[in-house]
Motif scaffolding. Structure first.
Motif, PDB file in Angstrom:
ATOM      1  N   VAL A  64      46.891  35.650  45.597  1.00  0.00           N
ATOM      2  CA  VAL A  64      46.210  36.188  44.423  1.00  0.00           C
ATOM      3  C   VAL A  64      46.361  35.231  43.251  1.00  0.00           C
ATOM      4  CG1 VAL A  64      46.494  38.601  45.104  1.00  0.00           C
ATOM      5  CG2 VAL A  64      48.238  37.513  43.709  1.00  0.00           C
ATOM      6  N   SER A  65      45.374  35.293  42.349  1.00  0.00           N
ATOM      7  CA  SER A  65      45.419  34.491  41.123  1.00  0.00           C
ATOM      8  C   SER A  65      44.567  35.168  40.069  1.00  0.00           C
ATOM      9  CB  SER A  65      44.901  33.072  41.391  1.00  0.00           C
ATOM     10  OG  SER A  65      43.544  33.117  41.816  1.00  0.00           O
ATOM     11  N   LEU A  66      44.720  34.738  38.811  1.00  0.00           N
ATOM     12  CA  LEU A  66      43.928  35.271  37.712  1.00  0.00           C
ATOM     13  C   LEU A  66      42.761  34.343  37.423  1.00  0.00           C
ATOM     14  CD1 LEU A  66      46.788  36.455  35.326  1.00  0.00           C
ATOM     15  CD2 LEU A  66      45.266  37.906  36.684  1.00  0.00           C
ATOM     16  N   ASN A  67      41.621  34.933  37.151  1.00  0.00           N
ATOM     17  CA  ASN A  67      40.407  34.157  36.939  1.00  0.00           C
ATOM     18  C   ASN A  67      40.315  33.596  35.523  1.00  0.00           C
ATOM     19  OD1 ASN A  67      37.964  33.024  37.735  1.00  0.00           O
ATOM     20  ND2 ASN A  67      36.781  34.806  37.107  1.00  0.00           N
ATOM     21  N   HIS A  68      40.903  34.324  34.532  1.00  0.00           N
ATOM     22  CA  HIS A  68      40.789  33.910  33.134  1.00  0.00           C
ATOM     23  C   HIS A  68      42.151  33.484  32.608  1.00  0.00           C
ATOM     24  CE1 HIS A  68      36.774  35.463  33.308  1.00  0.00           C
ATOM     25  NE2 HIS A  68      37.195  36.701  33.540  1.00  0.00           N
ATOM     26  N   ASN A  69      42.137  32.467  31.794  1.00  0.00           N
ATOM     27  CA  ASN A  69      43.380  31.942  31.232  1.00  0.00           C
ATOM     28  C   ASN A  69      43.680  32.637  29.905  1.00  0.00           C
ATOM     29  OD1 ASN A  69      45.653  30.360  30.854  1.00  0.00           O
ATOM     30  ND2 ASN A  69      44.495  28.668  29.932  1.00  0.00           N
ATOM     31  N   ASN A  70      44.078  33.920  29.990  1.00  0.00           N
ATOM     32  CA  ASN A  70      44.508  34.625  28.772  1.00  0.00           C
ATOM     33  C   ASN A  70      45.831  35.317  29.056  1.00  0.00           C
ATOM     34  OD1 ASN A  70      44.059  37.268  29.901  1.00  0.00           O
ATOM     35  ND2 ASN A  70      41.887  37.117  29.384  1.00  0.00           N
ATOM     36  N   SER A  71      46.400  35.916  28.027  1.00  0.00           N
ATOM     37  CA  SER A  71      47.761  36.454  28.150  1.00  0.00           C
ATOM     38  C   SER A  71      47.806  37.961  28.352  1.00  0.00           C
ATOM     39  CB  SER A  71      48.572  36.090  26.891  1.00  0.00           C
ATOM     40  OG  SER A  71      47.928  36.605  25.736  1.00  0.00           O
ATOM     41  N   GLU A 101      49.388  42.230  27.256  1.00  0.00           N
ATOM     42  CA  GLU A 101      48.672  42.286  25.983  1.00  0.00           C
ATOM     43  C   GLU A 101      47.333  42.968  26.191  1.00  0.00           C
ATOM     44  OE1 GLU A 101      46.486  38.849  23.666  1.00  0.00           O
ATOM     45  OE2 GLU A 101      48.643  38.686  23.304  1.00  0.00           O
ATOM     46  N   GLN A 102      46.900  43.760  25.221  1.00  0.00           N
ATOM     47  CA  GLN A 102      45.635  44.475  25.333  1.00  0.00           C
ATOM     48  C   GLN A 102      44.485  43.504  25.595  1.00  0.00           C
ATOM     49  OE1 GLN A 102      44.508  46.570  21.801  1.00  0.00           O
ATOM     50  NE2 GLN A 102      43.009  47.866  22.812  1.00  0.00           N
ATOM     51  N   GLY A 103      43.690  43.783  26.607  1.00  0.00           N
ATOM     52  CA  GLY A 103      42.577  42.903  26.943  1.00  0.00           C
ATOM     53  C   GLY A 103      42.137  43.094  28.381  1.00  0.00           C
ATOM     54  N   ASN A 104      41.344  42.141  28.892  1.00  0.00           N
ATOM     55  CA  ASN A 104      40.793  42.227  30.244  1.00  0.00           C
ATOM     56  C   ASN A 104      40.985  40.908  30.983  1.00  0.00           C
ATOM     57  OD1 ASN A 104      39.303  44.922  30.036  1.00  0.00           O
ATOM     58  ND2 ASN A 104      38.457  43.809  28.299  1.00  0.00           N
ATOM     59  N   ASN A 105      41.087  41.007  32.306  1.00  0.00           N
ATOM     60  CA  ASN A 105      41.166  39.825  33.138  1.00  0.00           C
ATOM     61  C   ASN A 105      40.578  40.170  34.499  1.00  0.00           C
ATOM     62  OD1 ASN A 105      41.964  37.253  34.246  1.00  0.00           O
ATOM     63  ND2 ASN A 105      43.585  37.185  32.698  1.00  0.00           N
ATOM     64  N   GLU A 106      40.576  39.198  35.380  1.00  0.00           N
ATOM     65  CA  GLU A 106      40.030  39.385  36.710  1.00  0.00           C
ATOM     66  C   GLU A 106      40.989  38.774  37.719  1.00  0.00           C
ATOM     67  OE1 GLU A 106      35.500  39.209  38.073  1.00  0.00           O
ATOM     68  OE2 GLU A 106      36.397  37.209  37.943  1.00  0.00           O
ATOM     69  N   MET A 107      41.372  39.559  38.712  1.00  0.00           N
ATOM     70  CA  MET A 107      42.286  39.086  39.745  1.00  0.00           C
ATOM     71  C   MET A 107      41.484  38.709  40.988  1.00  0.00           C
ATOM     72  SD  MET A 107      45.639  41.066  41.247  1.00  0.00           S
ATOM     73  CE  MET A 107      44.695  42.395  42.042  1.00  0.00           C
ATOM     74  N   LEU A 108      41.771  37.516  41.518  1.00  0.00           N
ATOM     75  CA  LEU A 108      41.070  37.026  42.703  1.00  0.00           C
ATOM     76  C   LEU A 108      41.993  37.096  43.909  1.00  0.00           C
ATOM     77  CD1 LEU A 108      39.343  33.829  41.246  1.00  0.00           C
ATOM     78  CD2 LEU A 108      38.387  36.120  41.444  1.00  0.00           C
ATOM     79  N   LEU A 109      41.502  37.642  45.019  1.00  0.00           N
ATOM     80  CA  LEU A 109      42.237  37.666  46.273  1.00  0.00           C
ATOM     81  C   LEU A 109      41.586  36.670  47.215  1.00  0.00           C
ATOM     82  CD1 LEU A 109      42.567  40.655  44.982  1.00  0.00           C
ATOM     83  CD2 LEU A 109      43.408  41.247  47.245  1.00  0.00           C
ATOM     84  N   GLU A 110      42.401  35.779  47.788  1.00  0.00           N
ATOM     85  CA  GLU A 110      41.876  34.744  48.670  1.00  0.00           C
ATOM     86  C   GLU A 110      42.585  34.782  50.027  1.00  0.00           C
ATOM     87  OE1 GLU A 110      42.472  31.158  46.453  1.00  0.00           O
ATOM     88  OE2 GLU A 110      40.550  31.355  45.417  1.00  0.00           O
ATOM     89  N   LEU A 111      41.821  34.436  51.050  1.00  0.00           N
ATOM     90  CA  LEU A 111      42.352  34.348  52.404  1.00  0.00           C
ATOM     91  C   LEU A 111      41.991  32.968  52.953  1.00  0.00           C
ATOM     92  CD1 LEU A 111      43.731  35.747  54.832  1.00  0.00           C
ATOM     93  CD2 LEU A 111      41.466  36.533  55.543  1.00  0.00           C
ATOM     94  N   ALA A 112      43.015  32.175  53.235  1.00  0.00           N
ATOM     95  CA  ALA A 112      42.822  30.807  53.742  1.00  0.00           C
ATOM     96  C   ALA A 112      41.941  29.990  52.814  1.00  0.00           C
ATOM     97  CB  ALA A 112      42.238  30.842  55.150  1.00  0.00           C
ATOM     98  N   GLY A 113      42.089  30.218  51.485  1.00  0.00           N
ATOM     99  CA  GLY A 113      41.338  29.448  50.503  1.00  0.00           C
ATOM    100  C   GLY A 113      39.956  29.988  50.192  1.00  0.00           C
ATOM    101  N   PHE A 114      39.544  31.068  50.874  1.00  0.00           N
ATOM    102  CA  PHE A 114      38.235  31.650  50.634  1.00  0.00           C
ATOM    103  C   PHE A 114      38.382  32.952  49.837  1.00  0.00           C
ATOM    104  CE2 PHE A 114      37.608  29.068  54.411  1.00  0.00           C
ATOM    105  CZ  PHE A 114      36.413  28.405  54.101  1.00  0.00           C
ATOM    106  N   PRO A 115      37.622  33.132  48.733  1.00  0.00           N
ATOM    107  CA  PRO A 115      37.701  34.380  47.959  1.00  0.00           C
ATOM    108  C   PRO A 115      37.166  35.564  48.769  1.00  0.00           C
ATOM    109  CG  PRO A 115      35.906  32.994  47.159  1.00  0.00           C
ATOM    110  CD  PRO A 115      36.666  32.175  48.156  1.00  0.00           C
ATOM    111  N   ILE A 116      37.914  36.657  48.808  1.00  0.00           N
ATOM    112  CA  ILE A 116      37.486  37.827  49.578  1.00  0.00           C
ATOM    113  C   ILE A 116      37.307  39.077  48.717  1.00  0.00           C
ATOM    114  CG2 ILE A 116      38.469  37.048  51.760  1.00  0.00           C
ATOM    115  CD1 ILE A 116      40.901  38.823  51.202  1.00  0.00           C
TER     116      ILE A 116
END
Length: 429
Positions: free
Chosen positions: A55-62, A79-94
């Motif tokens: 997993v990783s975060l799509n946006h570089n915020n806090s 911190e109050q706000g929004n972000n997007e979490m990416l789940l990847e399998l073998a380097g491919f976003p799923i």
């Protein structure tokens, strides 16, 4: 020929492998991760994940921080706000998961027994009666088309606020023989009708042939209050008129302290009841501005204490509540708030405001011994789970007083006019 056969065999193996993956436990874990997650500042959420998934975060915020462990994903709202979490399998976003971090929010839980005094908008028609006239028994109200449950809001253009406002109009109209122009509020809308009072030959007075009421009183339980705004919520369900069974339209009202004097223990077919009286000083501790399907709401005049859990608690949104152990705060003796064990039997992750979001069961032996379970007057008792306020007791199952319904706290907060979804302010550039 051999190569073609080999391809078919390999294709079959691959198909079986894909099917087995689709039904494997770790694939199901990935499927069960929601598309959207909401947490509060300072809160953490743990999700199970499939071992090969990263997993990783799509946006570089806090606003969010992640800890990607072997079998879990730890999400922290920083911190109050929004972000997007990416789940990847073998380097491919799923999968992509929206993560919304709400501003840190806490309320003080209640549990206190309160007395409730409601004043309706206008006067409520709760029945008809026949007036003895020279021409026989008649009800002027029925003749004018007024029904039980109607609310009289104006007479001859003057606003009606209480029962005593009606009598002078009735007397004057009867003596002059001129019908009253009455404005009626009904669920289908508002209309005006002519109402001619008739003289009761037995009492030598003019009457409308209507039973009316302008207020109601009862007891319930405080659920929460927000210490900054002093806004509160209580009861967890609407207050209806005892005769018409319709919700009371509130003009204003007050809450006062109350003392539980005794308990009528519940049994199958009889839910039982708290017997209570308003405290002797009759001190008004808050107003009532709203009577809704989610309870009564208004503002307190001052801080109140339950003596057992007076520190602000975080809340759980409906999708964060889980089945399992919980506790309620309520009074069963005098004015002492106590903590009792319950079980959340089921919970619905509601996306829109709705009552009856949880089914709960009383498991505390002391409470079962004293009350038999949930009794009338317990409505509004706050439900605590894992140190968070998750909702309030609302209704009891008549055929099983050990069990009942609860409402999720986020809907009560919404009705109280408290915006927990407040958008973050734009930072100055």
């Amino acid at each position: 020929m051999f190569i073609e056969s080999l391809r078919k065999i390999m294709g079959g193996i691959l198909l079986v492998s894909l099917i087995s993956i689709g039904f494997s436990s770790f694939f199901q874990e990935y499927i069960n991760i929601p598309k959207s997650i909401t947490v509060f500042e300072g809160q953490q959420l743990q999700l199970a994940k499939a071992v090969p998934v990263s997993v990783s975060l799509n946006h570089n915020n806090s606003s969010v921080s992640l800890r990607d462990k072997k079998n879990t994903i730890n999400i922290s709202g920083t911190e109050q706000g929004n972000n997007e979490m990416l789940l990847e399998l073998a380097g491919f976003p799923i999968k992509k998961v929206d993560v919304n971090v709400l501003k840190d929010f806490k309320v003080i839980p209640g549990g206190q027994s309160i007395g409730v005094k409601l004043n309706s908008v206008g006067v409520l028609v709760v029945g008809h009666h026949q007036v003895n006239t020279n021409d026989g028994k008649k009800s002027p109200g029925e003749i004018a088309g007024i029904k039980v449950g109607d609310i009289i809001t104006k007479i001859n253009g003057q606003r009606i606020e209480k029962m005593s406002d009606v009598a002078p109009f009735v007397k004057d109209s009867g003596e002059k023989g001129k019908p009253l122009q009455v404005v009626i509020s009904r669920e289908s809308g508002e209309f005006t009708t002519n109402l001619q009072p008739l003289k009761d030959e037995n009492e030598e007075s003019y009457k409308l042939g209507l039973y009316i009421r302008d207020s109601a009183a009862g007891i319930g339980t405080m659920t929460f209050y927000e210490p900054k705004s002093m806004k509160y919520g209580a009861l967890g369900h609407v207050i209806s008129d005892m005769d018409t069974k319709k919700p009371i339209v509130v003009a204003d009202g007050q809450i006062v302290r109350s003392t539980v004097t005794s308990i009528e223990k519940g049994s199958n077919g009889d839910p039982g009841e708290k017997l209570a009286r308003f405290s002797s000083d009759r001190e008004v501790i808050g107003n009532i501005k709203r009577n809704s399907p989610f309870g009564i709401f208004g503002e307190l005049n001052k801080d109140i204490s339950n003596g057992i859990s007076d520190k602000p608690l975080p809340i759980s949104l409906s999708h964060q509540v889980k089945e399992g152990p919980a506790q309620i705060l309520t009074v069963v003796d005098n004015d002492k708030v106590e903590l009792f064990d319950i079980e959340i039997v089921s919970t619905i992750p509601q996306k829109f405001p709705a009552t009856k979001g949880m089914v709960l069961k009383v498991t505390d032996k002391n409470l079962l011994e004293k009350t038999g379970g949930i009794v009338q007057g317990m409505s509004g008792s706050p439900i605590i789970q894992d140190g968070k306020l998750i909702g309030a007791v609302t209704h009891v199952f008549v055929n099983d007083p050990t069990s009942g319904y609860g409402v999720h706290i986020e809907w009560m907060l919404n009705e109280a006019g408290i915006d927990i979804y407040e958008k973050p302010r734009q930072k100055a550039s």
